[in-house]
Design a protein around this motif. Structure first.
Motif, short mmCIF file in Angstrom:
data_model
loop_
_atom_site.label_atom_id
_atom_site.label_comp_id
_atom_site.label_asym_id
_atom_site.label_seq_id
_atom_site.Cartn_x
_atom_site.Cartn_y
_atom_site.Cartn_z
N ASP A 30 0.85 -1.19 0.00
CA ASP A 30 0.00 0.00 0.00
C ASP A 30 0.89 1.25 0.00
O ASP A 30 1.50 1.58 1.01
CB ASP A 30 -0.91 -0.01 1.24
CG ASP A 30 -1.71 1.27 1.37
OD1 ASP A 30 -1.98 1.89 0.32
OD2 ASP A 30 -2.05 1.63 2.51
N THR A 32 0.02 4.23 -0.06
CA THR A 32 -0.52 5.33 0.74
C THR A 32 0.40 5.63 1.91
O THR A 32 0.42 6.76 2.42
CB THR A 32 -1.93 4.97 1.28
OG1 THR A 32 -2.70 4.36 0.25
CG2 THR A 32 -2.65 6.20 1.80
N THR A 33 1.14 4.61 2.33
CA THR A 33 2.09 4.74 3.44
C THR A 33 2.93 5.99 3.33
O THR A 33 3.14 6.71 4.31
CB THR A 33 3.03 3.51 3.47
OG1 THR A 33 2.24 2.33 3.67
CG2 THR A 33 4.06 3.62 4.58
N SER A 36 0.47 8.89 4.20
CA SER A 36 -0.15 8.90 5.53
C SER A 36 0.87 9.08 6.64
O SER A 36 0.56 9.66 7.69
CB SER A 36 -0.95 7.61 5.75
OG SER A 36 -0.14 6.47 5.63
N GLY A 65 -4.59 9.84 9.22
CA GLY A 65 -4.05 8.67 8.51
C GLY A 65 -5.13 7.67 8.16
O GLY A 65 -5.14 7.09 7.07
N GLY A 69 -6.29 6.20 4.48
CA GLY A 69 -6.44 4.78 4.17
C GLY A 69 -7.84 4.45 3.69
O GLY A 69 -8.02 3.62 2.79
N GLY A 87 -3.04 3.91 -4.20
CA GLY A 87 -2.12 4.42 -3.20
C GLY A 87 -1.33 5.62 -3.71
O GLY A 87 -1.13 6.60 -2.99
N ASN A 186 -3.22 2.44 7.92
CA ASN A 186 -2.73 3.81 7.74
C ASN A 186 -2.89 4.65 9.00
O ASN A 186 -2.14 5.62 9.19
CB ASN A 186 -3.42 4.46 6.55
CG ASN A 186 -2.84 4.01 5.23
OD1 ASN A 186 -1.77 4.44 4.83
ND2 ASN A 186 -3.53 3.09 4.56
#
Length: 290
Positions: A30, A32-33, A36, A65, A69, A87, A186
């Motif tokens: 992911d 997005t890490t 976030s 965060g 997510g 992401g 997240n």
């Protein structure tokens, strides 16, 4: 120096625990890490500088965060956008969100109280306040993950990662499980970002670049060292792996290598760790042939 490195390792371990929920259980990375993580720090630091208590500010960072997510999960499950692209889209958008929140690319916590200041009355040696606080937070996160994964909802979440088709046949809403996993993951990652921002004394929108490598390194190093483990042991192994990773980075610094290329060294360490199991497998197969 070693005490400081261990403290950093514990703080980064929270990131690894968050990534574990998607990378190892849902079996996808992911990205997005990388949005976030700094978002948690940006929201937390902004809240503290606005007069909000560090504890509540950290909680607000976690909520931010989780929302990141949640958006990734909705893009992935409802928008049918591939998880990596989902992401990346959210990660890119969060740069603007952080600029809106902080009103600048970075924000200092100079002369402001941090969550670690709650331990000032204990008169601990330098950096031991960070270790103590980190151990408390890591313990809470590990306990929370274990309690979640042992519930019926948690088992449905694990089943989604193990075999999505089978999970669907059992009546599990797999899309909801993915959204839930991305949201919780997240939130934990943002918690790490908020704590590290307070530890370092500032938030920066570029802080998230390459953090997924650090989190994955913690997971891979832990698995490499200990092999097959129970859930609790695996989570502890991530913590140990995170500390070991930070110690390896310390060795790089002590060798007086150019720290400008620190992310190259980080990626190289992770690449070696990922290749070791394959080398072991090939060696075992050769021995069987003879």
């Amino acid at each position: 120096m070693i005490v400081s490195t261990i403290a950093q390792g514990l703080l980064w371990a929270i990131l690894g625990l968050g990534i574990f929920l998607t990378f190892r259980i849902l079996n996808f990375p992911d990205l997005t890490t990388e949005g976030s993580f700094p978002l948690g720090g940006a929201v937390c630091v902004t809240a503290i500088t606005s007069g909000i208590s560090p504890l509540i500010a950290t909680f607000l960072g976690v909520i931010a965060g989780m929302l990141a997510g949640l958006i990734t999960g909705l893009l992935f499950t409802k928008g049918k956008i591939p998880i990596i692209l989902s992401g990346i889209l959210v990660m890119s958008a969060l740069n603007s969100v952080m600029l809106f929140v902080m009103k600048s690319p970075n924000l200092s916590l100079l002369n402001h109280h941090k969550i670690f200041n709650y331990l000032d009355s204990l008169n601990l040696p330098p950096n031991f306040d960070k270790i103590f606080m980190s151990l408390i937070v890591v313990g809470i996160v590990i306990l929370g993950i274990i309690l979640f994964l042992t519930t019926h909802l948690g088992q449905a979440y694990i089943a989604t990662g193990d075999n999505e088709d089978m999970a669907k046949s059992l009546g599990i809403k797999t899309d909801k499980m993915k959204i839930l996993g991305l949201t919780i993951s997240n939130g934990i990652i943002a918690l790490s970002g908020a704590l590290i921002a307070q530890s370092e004394g500032y938030a920066d929108i570029n802080k998230g670049i390459g953090v997924i490598v650090i989190g994955l390194a913690s997971i891979i190093l832990g698995e490499l060292l200990f092999g097959e483990l129970t859930l609790f042991e695996r989570l502890l192994a991530i913590v140990v792996g995170s500390i070991l990773y930070q110690l390896l980075i310390l060795v790089v610094i002590k060798l007086k290598l150019d720290t400008t290329y620190l992310k190259v060294y980080s990626s190289a360490i992770l690449a070696v760790c990922l290749m070791i199991p394959q080398f072991k497998l090939k060696m075992f197969q050769k021995k069987e042939m003879f």
